[in-house]
Write a protein that holds these residues in place. Sequence first.
Motif, mmCIF file in Angstrom:
data_model
loop_
_atom_site.group_PDB
_atom_site.id
_atom_site.type_symbol
_atom_site.label_atom_id
_atom_site.label_comp_id
_atom_site.label_asym_id
_atom_site.label_seq_id
_atom_site.Cartn_x
_atom_site.Cartn_y
_atom_site.Cartn_z
ATOM 1 N N GLU A 43 -33.444 17.779 -20.803
ATOM 2 C CA GLU A 43 -34.203 17.470 -19.598
ATOM 3 C C GLU A 43 -34.975 16.163 -19.730
ATOM 4 O O GLU A 43 -35.643 15.901 -20.718
ATOM 5 C CB GLU A 43 -35.190 18.604 -19.321
ATOM 6 N N SER A 44 -34.877 15.336 -18.703
ATOM 7 C CA SER A 44 -35.582 14.061 -18.670
ATOM 8 C C SER A 44 -36.894 14.245 -17.901
ATOM 9 O O SER A 44 -36.889 14.724 -16.775
ATOM 10 C CB SER A 44 -34.717 13.004 -17.984
ATOM 11 N N THR A 54 -42.039 6.084 -19.199
ATOM 12 C CA THR A 54 -40.586 6.073 -19.059
ATOM 13 C C THR A 54 -40.081 7.495 -18.916
ATOM 14 O O THR A 54 -40.690 8.434 -19.441
ATOM 15 C CB THR A 54 -39.903 5.386 -20.261
ATOM 16 N N ASN A 55 -38.983 7.658 -18.222
ATOM 17 C CA ASN A 55 -38.327 8.958 -18.126
ATOM 18 C C ASN A 55 -37.342 9.079 -19.273
ATOM 19 O O ASN A 55 -36.512 8.192 -19.487
ATOM 20 C CB ASN A 55 -37.605 9.110 -16.785
ATOM 21 N N SER A 56 -37.443 10.178 -20.004
ATOM 22 C CA SER A 56 -36.583 10.374 -21.168
ATOM 23 C C SER A 56 -36.566 11.851 -21.534
ATOM 24 O O SER A 56 -37.318 12.650 -20.990
ATOM 25 C CB SER A 56 -37.139 9.556 -22.349
ATOM 26 N N THR A 111 -34.973 11.547 -27.538
ATOM 27 C CA THR A 111 -34.872 10.092 -27.396
ATOM 28 C C THR A 111 -36.240 9.434 -27.513
ATOM 29 O O THR A 111 -36.388 8.416 -28.198
ATOM 30 C CB THR A 111 -34.220 9.723 -26.048
ATOM 31 N N ILE A 112 -37.265 10.010 -26.889
ATOM 32 C CA ILE A 112 -38.585 9.382 -26.935
ATOM 33 C C ILE A 112 -39.149 9.417 -28.350
ATOM 34 O O ILE A 112 -39.827 8.481 -28.778
ATOM 35 C CB ILE A 112 -39.560 9.993 -25.888
ATOM 36 N N GLN A 113 -38.854 10.468 -29.110
ATOM 37 C CA GLN A 113 -39.280 10.518 -30.512
ATOM 38 C C GLN A 113 -38.649 9.371 -31.300
ATOM 39 O O GLN A 113 -39.318 8.718 -32.103
ATOM 40 C CB GLN A 113 -38.892 11.850 -31.156
ATOM 41 N N LYS A 114 -37.373 9.122 -31.073
ATOM 42 C CA LYS A 114 -36.678 8.031 -31.763
ATOM 43 C C LYS A 114 -37.244 6.667 -31.356
ATOM 44 O O LYS A 114 -37.382 5.773 -32.188
ATOM 45 C CB LYS A 114 -35.181 8.102 -31.483
#
Length: 182
Positions: free
Chosen positions: A2-3, A53-55, A59-62
């Motif tokens: 989920e984004s 940002t939408n993520s 992905t946001i952890q990376k």
Amino acid sequence: MESILYTVTVYTENQVGLLNQISIIFGRRRLNIESLSVSASAIEGIHKFIITTNSDRDTIQKVVQQIEKRIDVLRAFFYTEDEIFYQEVALYKVATEKLLDDSGIEELIRRHNARILEVNRTYTVIEKSGHTEETQQLFEELSKFGVMQFVRSGRVAITKSTVEHVSLFLEAQECRRLSTKE
């Protein structure tokens, strides 16, 4: 996955070119920066980037891990909306003549908790702080008066936590530095 909308805070020294390096990290992950603000933080000499940002969480952890690898970055964190207090500021320029022709403008400004910054013969500037939805709603209602200009700032945010996370990090770094001197 989920984004959702994440708020990324990055604590840095004030260095030329760092914004470009950080934005490239988002671009490589094909993440659009929805809003961005940069300012001095509560800690002298440290600046704070606030990026939305939408993520998805993975992905946001990376992204945050990659940001922290930059030499001039002290720490970076990501938050969901329920972990922070946040606001934006919006400015609206509307033709004064059109506002004077409608008696409902005062009620509209009061209802939105907005304020008038400037009135002259040509235009009126109105300011509104709040969440994106609130500033957008006022824009839509003012549009019937012919909005001449509209701008919304990037998000500014602070955590709901009682301590600024980067303060703890800096204290730990200082303790390590002092212990290696002994």
